[in-house]
Design an enzyme around this catalytic site. Structure first.
Site, PDB file in Angstrom:
ATOM      1  N   CYS A 180       0.838  -1.205   0.000  1.00 45.26           N
ATOM      2  CA  CYS A 180       0.000   0.000   0.000  1.00 45.26           C
ATOM      3  C   CYS A 180       0.874   1.257   0.000  1.00 45.26           C
ATOM      4  O   CYS A 180       1.537   1.549   0.988  1.00 45.26           O
ATOM      5  CB  CYS A 180      -0.904  -0.059   1.234  1.00 45.26           C
ATOM      6  SG  CYS A 180      -1.707   1.486   1.665  1.00 45.26           S
ATOM      7  N   CYS A 193       0.118   3.823   2.705  1.00 45.71           N
ATOM      8  CA  CYS A 193       0.561   3.295   4.010  1.00 45.71           C
ATOM      9  C   CYS A 193       2.049   3.572   4.206  1.00 45.71           C
ATOM     10  O   CYS A 193       2.480   3.969   5.292  1.00 45.71           O
ATOM     11  CB  CYS A 193       0.329   1.781   4.092  1.00 45.71           C
ATOM     12  SG  CYS A 193      -1.394   1.277   3.953  1.00 45.71           S
TER      13      CYS A 193
END
Length: 102
Positions: free
Chosen positions: A30, A33
């Site tokens: 991600c 993230c």
């Protein structure tokens, strides 16, 4: 210091914690993230002793992600006395993360 949270240590590290806990639900694939990770790490360092910071890899701990109904990542959840007191989804600036902590 950031703690890697698992279903095995979740109760001791979060539910029974005397400090508020900031939980970062994330995954290695991600992008947002990975962009949020240094912000979370910085807050963990600056707020050491005042809060705990835990990381939950949603790929490794799908049960925890499911309990918190995490459908998008990054998701940040703040818990105090074993209860969710705040949460937010998505990449955000440091000030917004700090605001979640109250």
């Amino acid at each position: 210091m950031e703690i890697t949270l698992t279903k095995e240590n979740f109760e001791n590290e979060v539910i029974k914690s005397e400090l508020p806990v900031l939980i970062d639900f994330w995954a290695s694939w991600c992008g947002p993230c990975r962009m949020l990770a240094p912000v979370v790490a910085e807050i963990a360092e600056e707020q050491a002793g005042k809060i705990k910071v835990g990381k939950v890899n949603v790929d490794e701990e799908p049960e925890l992600a499911s309990v918190f109904r995490v459908s998008s990542i990054p998701t940040l959840v703040v818990m105090k006395d074993g209860k969710v007191v705040n949460s937010a989804v998505g990449l955000m600036p440091k000030a917004k993360v700090e605001a979640l902590l109250g």
